[in-house]
Design an enzyme around this catalytic site. Sequence first.
Site, PDB file in Angstrom:
ATOM      1  CE  LYS A   1      26.383  90.187  22.989  1.00  0.00           C
ATOM      2  NZ  LYS A   1      27.583  89.729  23.423  1.00  0.00           N
TER       3      LYS A   1
ATOM      4  NE  ARG B   1      27.122  88.695  17.906  1.00  0.00           N
ATOM      5  CZ  ARG B   1      26.291  87.236  18.977  1.00  0.00           C
ATOM      6  NH1 ARG B   1      25.027  87.618  18.975  1.00  0.00           N
ATOM      7  NH2 ARG B   1      27.330  87.268  19.862  1.00  0.00           N
TER       8      ARG B   1
ATOM      9  NE  ARG C   1      29.253  82.125  27.691  1.00  0.00           N
ATOM     10  CZ  ARG C   1      29.581  83.214  27.436  1.00  0.00           C
ATOM     11  NH1 ARG C   1      28.278  84.819  27.237  1.00  0.00           N
ATOM     12  NH2 ARG C   1      30.044  83.297  26.380  1.00  0.00           N
TER      13      ARG C   1
ATOM     14  NE  ARG D   1      27.033  80.208  24.582  1.00  0.00           N
ATOM     15  CZ  ARG D   1      27.279  81.427  24.435  1.00  0.00           C
ATOM     16  NH1 ARG D   1      26.397  81.816  25.547  1.00  0.00           N
ATOM     17  NH2 ARG D   1      26.981  82.162  23.435  1.00  0.00           N
TER      18      ARG D   1
ATOM     19  NE  ARG E   1      31.401  82.786  20.584  1.00  0.00           N
ATOM     20  CZ  ARG E   1      30.768  82.539  21.938  1.00  0.00           C
ATOM     21  NH1 ARG E   1      31.763  81.713  22.792  1.00  0.00           N
ATOM     22  NH2 ARG E   1      30.588  83.251  22.528  1.00  0.00           N
TER      23      ARG E   1
HETATM   24  P1  AMP Z   1      25.215  85.615  21.985  1.00  0.00           P
HETATM   25  O1  AMP Z   1      25.053  84.407  23.068  1.00  0.00           O
HETATM   26  O2  AMP Z   1      25.072  86.297  22.239  1.00  0.00           O
HETATM   27  O3  AMP Z   1      27.024  85.159  21.822  1.00  0.00           O
HETATM   28  O4  AMP Z   1      25.156  84.193  20.618  1.00  0.00           O
HETATM   29  C1  AMP Z   1      26.223  83.231  20.577  1.00  0.00           C
HETATM   30  C2  AMP Z   1      26.089  82.507  19.108  1.00  0.00           C
HETATM   31  O5  AMP Z   1      24.371  82.976  18.417  1.00  0.00           O
HETATM   32  C3  AMP Z   1      26.392  83.953  17.973  1.00  0.00           C
HETATM   33  O6  AMP Z   1      28.494  83.449  18.259  1.00  0.00           O
HETATM   34  C4  AMP Z   1      26.214  83.225  16.925  1.00  0.00           C
HETATM   35  O7  AMP Z   1      26.551  81.670  16.362  1.00  0.00           O
HETATM   36  C5  AMP Z   1      24.296  83.076  17.277  1.00  0.00           C
HETATM   37  N1  AMP Z   1      23.930  84.667  16.933  1.00  0.00           N
HETATM   38  C6  AMP Z   1      23.579  85.077  18.075  1.00  0.00           C
HETATM   39  N2  AMP Z   1      22.668  86.027  18.129  1.00  0.00           N
HETATM   40  C7  AMP Z   1      23.029  86.483  16.472  1.00  0.00           C
HETATM   41  C8  AMP Z   1      22.878  87.837  15.244  1.00  0.00           C
HETATM   42  N3  AMP Z   1      22.284  88.244  16.193  1.00  0.00           N
HETATM   43  N4  AMP Z   1      23.193  87.273  14.070  1.00  0.00           N
HETATM   44  C9  AMP Z   1      24.029  86.509  13.844  1.00  0.00           C
HETATM   45  N5  AMP Z   1      24.091  84.989  14.284  1.00  0.00           N
HETATM   46  C10 AMP Z   1      23.935  85.380  15.616  1.00  0.00           C
END
Ligand code: AMP
Length: 196
Positions: A14, A91, A130, A136, A147
Amino acid sequence: MLNIVIFGAPGSGKGTQSDRLIANYGLFHISTGDVLRDHMRRGTELGNTARQFIDRGQLIPDELMIDILAGVLDDNREAAARGVIFDGFPRTIAQAEALEQMLARRGTSVTTVIGLEVDEQELIERILNRGRLTGRSDDTLETAQKRLDVYHRQTSPLRDYYRERGLYHAVQGTGGIDAVAARIAAHLATLPKDKS
Ligand code: AMP
């Protein structure tokens, strides 16, 4: 105006494909993961709250997440009016409904949802890679598996939500960054120019 939701499991690309879209279409990028990680780096109260969920592979509660997104849209009203790429949001169904309302209040809507499809084994490999490159904290095997489980239970139902609205477009997310970007560009070229 183009409002694109870039959708997919963790590790589906993404962020990488969002970067391409920003460069090529001049869209405003909102990555909720990046917003949260920035708060974590700065040690804000929100960052400390977010860390407790992120490091367990859980989602931040909807109410909080929706408030955060509304704040980002409000703080960037002009930039967002050019069109937005939503990366990592929504999400959950509740977040999708909230997004629909937020955009309707601004006289706009989601133009298309691009669903990046990548098989589970490759997702895990990409996440671990990554993690090695960026450090991270949630890119470990244990958290990645959590996840992915959360994605299947809470996020993947959004595919049907957007399919029912005629907005979901699946894109094969494998075969190299350029190839995926070309598939997305081919889809965007089919969209009516005045659809907003
Ligand atoms: P990402 O970088 O999009 O993979 O997001 C990393 C983490 O941030 C996710 O595993 C969630 O814990 C949190 N997170 C990011 N976006 C959301 C969202 N829209 N709703 C809930 N948690 C989020």
